[in-house]
Structure formats: structure tokens, C-alpha cells
Scaffold this active site. Structure first.
Site, PDB file in Angstrom:
ATOM      1  N   ASP A 176       2.427 -12.578  -5.920  1.00 63.66           N
ATOM      2  CA  ASP A 176       1.789 -11.349  -6.764  1.00 63.66           C
ATOM      3  C   ASP A 176       1.318 -11.739  -7.831  1.00 63.66           C
ATOM      4  OD1 ASP A 176       3.070  -9.785  -4.630  1.00 63.66           O
ATOM      5  OD2 ASP A 176       4.337  -8.480  -5.954  1.00 63.66           O
ATOM      6  N   ASP A 236       3.275   2.041   2.397  1.00 58.48           N
ATOM      7  CA  ASP A 236       4.514   2.011   1.701  1.00 58.48           C
ATOM      8  C   ASP A 236       4.961   3.314   1.951  1.00 58.48           C
ATOM      9  OD1 ASP A 236       3.325  -0.714   0.837  1.00 58.48           O
ATOM     10  OD2 ASP A 236       2.440   0.206  -0.935  1.00 58.48           O
TER      11      ASP A 236
END
EC number: 5.3.1.16
Length: 245
Positions: A7, A129
Site C-alpha cells: 500500500d 470489500d
């Protein structure tokens, strides 16, 4: 397959706790150096999340993504704020193999259907998600989990399967960044319901036993982020475990 993840914020490797920018951990390592270590260990794919691009598409870390695509020694899939065809093509121009599409797949289905028709199912990963509600339904959340939707995981999948959707990265939000174990039942259930999908499990992996549990339910791939960065196990250990499970 095991897919290490990085990330990225402002050129640095970070981890967010449950998608919260206020709960950010920064790691003292370079993205390219870390990626090359994963490649040397035997990883074949790298998962990249451009958190700057997710917040503001004008701030996409294009040069860094291109550098990682060309020099990491792995094929790359990348996401973070892909909202327009221009965003998508910029990623492909940077050498990214697969674009990871999240909120846009929920909120702009006509656009994403066009992308599947134009680029094919091998170039797109749906990133869905989910929060598990009290009835056990997998409800999809969007925009870095700040917005709940009224769509189930099944609703979104069924929009795109006939268009060649093949790769789905599914994160149980309650597990992400927690290292409290993975939601094995979720992946078991959805692999049985949609065996044609190549599932990427994400969130909560804390030990090698978690990998064995996912392999046992025929989960295709696992994204490894925090567990590698914090030294819970190494890429080499993970790959050996996965191959022997």
C-alpha cells in the site's frame, strides 16, 4: 497463488487499519526494494494499492507504479481510485497487467461493463470489500469502506460474470489489517457458489496456519500485506507452506 501487497502513500509503504487513513503505519523500506525481495523469494504477482490515487485521481503515483511494473520482477495488479477509462488506460500504459476495480464496479456498472467488453476478464480484478451482516449476508462497502451499499456480493458478481469476469479480490473488512485470522467460511462458501471465479482472499492472515486453512477450502489466491511487513512469516515460508498444504 500467494500475492504480496504494498500500500503506497507519497512513495512510501504504509498499512492502514481497516481502511482508516488516521490509523496509518509507515514502514522504513523502499517500495522497489521490498518488491524485489518478494520476487527473489519466488512471488510471481504483486498487488499494489495507490492510496493517494484512491483519494484523488490527480495524485496517482504513476511513476512509482511504472517503476514497480518494470523493475520488480513480478507482474503487477494495481488499484486505487480507478473511476474513468483514462484512469484505467494510464495504469495499463504504466505496465500494470491487471487493474483492480472497487467502488466503480458498484456505483458505475455501465462503465465497468464496457471495460470488460473492451479489455477482457484477464485485465480486470473486481475488488469487493464486504461486511457480514447479522443474517450472514456479505454486504459490499465502497469508497475505502466509508460508504455501505445495499448490494450483496452476489448482486455485484452477477452483473459481470456473463461479461467474462474471472478475478475477484474479496476482503472481509472486519479482518483487514487486524491479523486476527481470516474468514475461511466466506471464501469456502463463495468458491462453492462460484467455482469459475479465481478468488483472491484478503484480510486478517496472521500465521501460516491461516494459509493452510484457505488452501483447504480451495481458495485460489491470498493477498499478504501486514503479515509479511511485520515479520509474522517470510515470503519464502509462506510459499513453502502453500505448496505443501
Amino acid at each position: 497463488m500467494l500475492i504480496p501487497a504494498l500500500d503506497l502513500i507519497d512513495g512510501k509503504v504504509v498499512r492502514l487499519y481497516q481502511g482508516d487513513f488516521a490509523q496509518k503505519t509507515e514502514f522504513d523500506l523502499t517500495p522497489l526494494g521490498q518488491a524485489q525481495l518478494y520476487a527473489q523469494a519466488g512471488a510471481e504477482w504483486l498487488h499494489l494499492v495507490d492510496l493517494d490515487g484512491a483519494k484523488d485521481p490527480d495524485k496517482r503515483q504513476q511513476k512509482l507504479l511504472a517503476k514497480l511494473a518494470s523493475d520488480s520482477g513480478m507482474k503487477c495488479q494495481a488499484g486505487g481510485g480507478i473511476r474513468t477509462t483514462e484512469d484505467l488506460e494510464a495504469l495499463f500504459d504504466a505496465g500494470i497487467e491487471r487493474a483492480v476495480i472497487g467502488s466503480t464496479a458498484v456505483n458505475q456498472p455501465d462503465t465497468v461493463k464496457q471495460w470488460f467488453q473492451a479489455y477482457g476478464g484477464e485485465k480486470i480484478v473486481l475488488a469487493l470489500d464486504v461486511n457480514i451482516d447479522q443474517s450472514g449476508n456479505a454486504m459490499v462497502a465502497t469508497h475505502g469502506w466509508q460508504q455501505a451499499s445495499t448490494h450483496t456480493l452476489d448482486d455485484i458478481l452477477n452483473r459481470y460474470l456473463d461479461l467474462g469476469c474471472r478475478h475477484v479480490l474479496c476482503t472481509d473488512i472486519s479482518k483487514d489489517g487486524t491479523m486476527t485470522g481470516t474468514n475461511v467460511e466466506l471464501y469456502k462458501r463463495y468458491k462453492q457458489l462460484y467455482p469459475q471465479v479465481v478468488w483472491q482472499a484478503s484480510g486478517g492472515v496472521s500465521c501460516l496456519d491461516d494459509l493452510k486453512d484457505l488452501k483447504a477450502v480451495n481458495c485460489d489466491s491470498v493477498i499478504l500485506g501486514k503479515s509479511l511487513l511485520t515479520g509474522a512469516f517470510t515470503m519464502q515460508e509462506a510459499l513453502a507452506c502453500w505448496q505443501n498444504a
